[in-house]
Motif scaffolding. Structure first.
Motif, mmCIF file in Angstrom:
data_model
loop_
_atom_site.group_PDB
_atom_site.id
_atom_site.type_symbol
_atom_site.label_atom_id
_atom_site.label_comp_id
_atom_site.label_asym_id
_atom_site.label_seq_id
_atom_site.Cartn_x
_atom_site.Cartn_y
_atom_site.Cartn_z
ATOM 1 N N LEU A 1 -8.146 8.719 -8.747
ATOM 2 C CA LEU A 1 -7.605 8.838 -7.400
ATOM 3 C C LEU A 1 -6.834 7.564 -7.095
ATOM 4 C CD1 LEU A 1 -10.713 10.285 -5.509
ATOM 5 C CD2 LEU A 1 -8.696 11.542 -6.279
ATOM 6 N N LEU A 2 -5.721 7.708 -6.402
ATOM 7 C CA LEU A 2 -4.847 6.577 -6.137
ATOM 8 C C LEU A 2 -5.557 5.482 -5.337
ATOM 9 C CD1 LEU A 2 -1.915 5.951 -6.902
ATOM 10 C CD2 LEU A 2 -1.230 6.697 -4.614
ATOM 11 N N LYS A 3 -6.484 5.883 -4.471
ATOM 12 C CA LYS A 3 -7.176 4.906 -3.631
ATOM 13 C C LYS A 3 -8.011 3.914 -4.445
ATOM 14 C CE LYS A 3 -11.470 7.482 -2.786
ATOM 15 N NZ LYS A 3 -12.376 8.040 -1.774
ATOM 16 N N ASN A 4 -8.305 4.259 -5.696
ATOM 17 C CA ASN A 4 -9.141 3.400 -6.535
ATOM 18 C C ASN A 4 -8.354 2.315 -7.261
ATOM 19 O OD1 ASN A 4 -11.372 4.970 -5.838
ATOM 20 N ND2 ASN A 4 -11.085 6.347 -7.583
ATOM 21 N N TYR A 5 -7.037 2.268 -7.055
ATOM 22 C CA TYR A 5 -6.201 1.328 -7.785
ATOM 23 C C TYR A 5 -5.527 0.350 -6.821
ATOM 24 C CZ TYR A 5 -6.777 4.760 -11.540
ATOM 25 O OH TYR A 5 -7.295 5.602 -12.481
ATOM 26 N N ASN A 6 -5.133 -0.793 -7.362
ATOM 27 C CA ASN A 6 -4.332 -1.747 -6.592
ATOM 28 C C ASN A 6 -2.877 -1.289 -6.635
ATOM 29 O OD1 ASN A 6 -6.480 -3.521 -5.961
ATOM 30 N ND2 ASN A 6 -6.324 -4.467 -7.996
ATOM 31 N N ILE A 7 -2.356 -0.889 -5.499
ATOM 32 C CA ILE A 7 -1.062 -0.218 -5.436
ATOM 33 C C ILE A 7 -0.054 -1.058 -4.657
ATOM 34 C CG2 ILE A 7 0.135 1.873 -4.671
ATOM 35 C CD1 ILE A 7 -1.829 2.334 -6.959
ATOM 36 N N SER A 8 1.161 -1.118 -5.181
ATOM 37 C CA SER A 8 2.269 -1.757 -4.472
ATOM 38 C C SER A 8 3.290 -0.691 -4.080
ATOM 39 C CB SER A 8 2.927 -2.821 -5.357
ATOM 40 O OG SER A 8 3.408 -2.236 -6.551
ATOM 41 N N ASN A 9 4.302 -1.090 -3.348
ATOM 42 C CA ASN A 9 5.370 -0.172 -2.931
ATOM 43 C C ASN A 9 4.806 1.096 -2.284
ATOM 44 O OD1 ASN A 9 7.370 -1.905 -4.066
ATOM 45 N ND2 ASN A 9 6.974 -1.016 -6.083
ATOM 46 N N LEU A 10 4.034 0.911 -1.234
ATOM 47 C CA LEU A 10 3.349 2.032 -0.594
ATOM 48 C C LEU A 10 4.291 3.049 0.025
ATOM 49 C CD1 LEU A 10 0.371 0.137 1.104
ATOM 50 C CD2 LEU A 10 0.298 1.594 -0.930
ATOM 51 N N PRO B 1 4.897 19.772 -6.957
ATOM 52 C CA PRO B 1 6.139 19.951 -6.202
ATOM 53 C C PRO B 1 6.303 19.007 -5.024
ATOM 54 C CG PRO B 1 5.102 22.074 -6.657
ATOM 55 C CD PRO B 1 4.118 21.013 -7.052
ATOM 56 N N ALA B 2 5.211 18.596 -4.395
ATOM 57 C CA ALA B 2 5.292 17.679 -3.247
ATOM 58 C C ALA B 2 5.296 16.227 -3.729
ATOM 59 C CB ALA B 2 4.128 17.908 -2.291
ATOM 60 N N HIS B 3 6.086 15.389 -3.051
ATOM 61 C CA HIS B 3 6.204 13.978 -3.423
ATOM 62 C C HIS B 3 5.980 13.092 -2.194
ATOM 63 C CE1 HIS B 3 7.866 14.886 -7.455
ATOM 64 N NE2 HIS B 3 8.392 15.929 -6.835
ATOM 65 N N PRO B 4 4.764 13.081 -1.662
ATOM 66 C CA PRO B 4 4.485 12.200 -0.525
ATOM 67 C C PRO B 4 4.516 10.739 -0.960
ATOM 68 C CG PRO B 4 2.457 13.130 -1.367
ATOM 69 C CD PRO B 4 3.567 13.804 -2.120
ATOM 70 N N VAL C 1 10.913 7.845 2.626
ATOM 71 C CA VAL C 1 10.337 7.891 1.288
ATOM 72 C C VAL C 1 11.331 7.275 0.307
ATOM 73 C CG1 VAL C 1 9.353 9.341 -0.518
ATOM 74 C CG2 VAL C 1 9.072 9.982 1.887
ATOM 75 N N LYS C 2 10.888 6.242 -0.394
ATOM 76 C CA LYS C 2 11.758 5.542 -1.330
ATOM 77 C C LYS C 2 11.377 5.872 -2.767
ATOM 78 C CE LYS C 2 12.421 1.656 1.870
ATOM 79 N NZ LYS C 2 12.279 0.181 2.061
#
Length: 254
Positions: free
Chosen positions: A159-168, A202-205, A226-227
């Motif tokens: 799950l994305l929440k478990n990682y250190n993420i940049s460019n939110l 198909p969705a790209h949030p 959305v970038k």
């Protein structure tokens, strides 16, 4: 019942097998004897094999299961990002020694990482197979190979929440493993060969929207620009008439 061989029984290979074990029988490769013993106890036919990046003193012995297989799924990395071109060449030579002149269906798990990180919507034709070393080498040897350019692998403990993420504020190009298995199964049923598909939900949030959904944080309703790149699976959806089980990465955890 058709028989599938999975080369590389890692995170994805294990989930493909688990998703399809009621429909197909499986033989797999793994890199350790302990893992092979565990798989054998679960009724999966394993072979210990490592496709090293260096040139082996002698070629890998052919897979003794190869004549019984209808389909091969290759999950080991074959991109320049995982090794240099010369090492990649050795890895693919070792792979070809292992499966020989297999003429059945082959699926190569490639990556949407082949597309540059530019703000654009990418389709398969934007980057030709011949311009990607690993994809080109495999297709030159096995013209029938189906190349699946997978988005970020998600589902279960990923799950994305478990990682250190940049460019939110950048879009995600993710796919749930259940859809990868479903797409492979549909392509097997249709006996498709020599296809190249992007495989992304198909969705790209945005990354922020996905993380908030996984943390049960309500969005404020503010519309965020959305970038980043979006890798589209519209070709796959149209040609296969495939309906994604998990079309929106915000709900992969449900």
């Amino acid at each position: 019942m058709k028989k599938i061989g999975i080369i590389g029984y890692g995170w994805l290979g294990a989930r493909i097998e688990a998703s399809l074990h009621n429909t197909y029988t499986f033989s797999v490769t793994t890199t350790t004897q302990d893992k092979a013993d565990e798989l054998k106890n679960r009724g999966i036919n394993p072979r210990v094999a490592s496709f090293m990046d260096y040139q082996l003193a002698s070629p890998l012995l052919p897979w003794d299961e190869i004549k019984t297989l209808d389909v091969i799924i290759i999950t080991i990395p074959v991109s320049e990002k995982s090794c240099c071109v010369s090492s990649l060449y050795n890895r693919i030579q070792n792979l070809s020694s292992f499966i020989g002149d297999f003429e059945g269906q082959i699926f190569l798990m490639s990556s949407t990482g082949v597309y540059p990180n530019t703000e654009k919507e990418f389709i398969e034709e934007d980057i030709a197979v011949n311009s990607i070393s690993g994809e080109r080498m495999i297709r030159n040897k096995y013209p029938q190979v189906n190349i699946l350019r997978l988005g970020g692998l998600m589902g279960d403990n990923r799950l994305l929440k478990n990682y250190n993420i940049s460019n939110l504020d950048h879009a995600v190009n993710h796919v749930h493993y259940a859809d990868i298995a479903g797409i492979i199964s549909k392509m097997i049923e249709r006996k498709l060969e020599s296809k190249t598909y992007n495989v992304t939900a198909p969705a790209h949030p945005t990354k922020s929207q996905v993380i908030n959904a996984q943390k049960n944080i309500n969005d404020t309703g503010e519309v965020m620009e959305v970038k980043g790149k979006k890798v589209l699976s519209s070709k796959l959806i149209s040609e296969l008439e495939y309906v994604f089980q998990y079309p929106d990465p915000r709900f992969f955890h449900l």
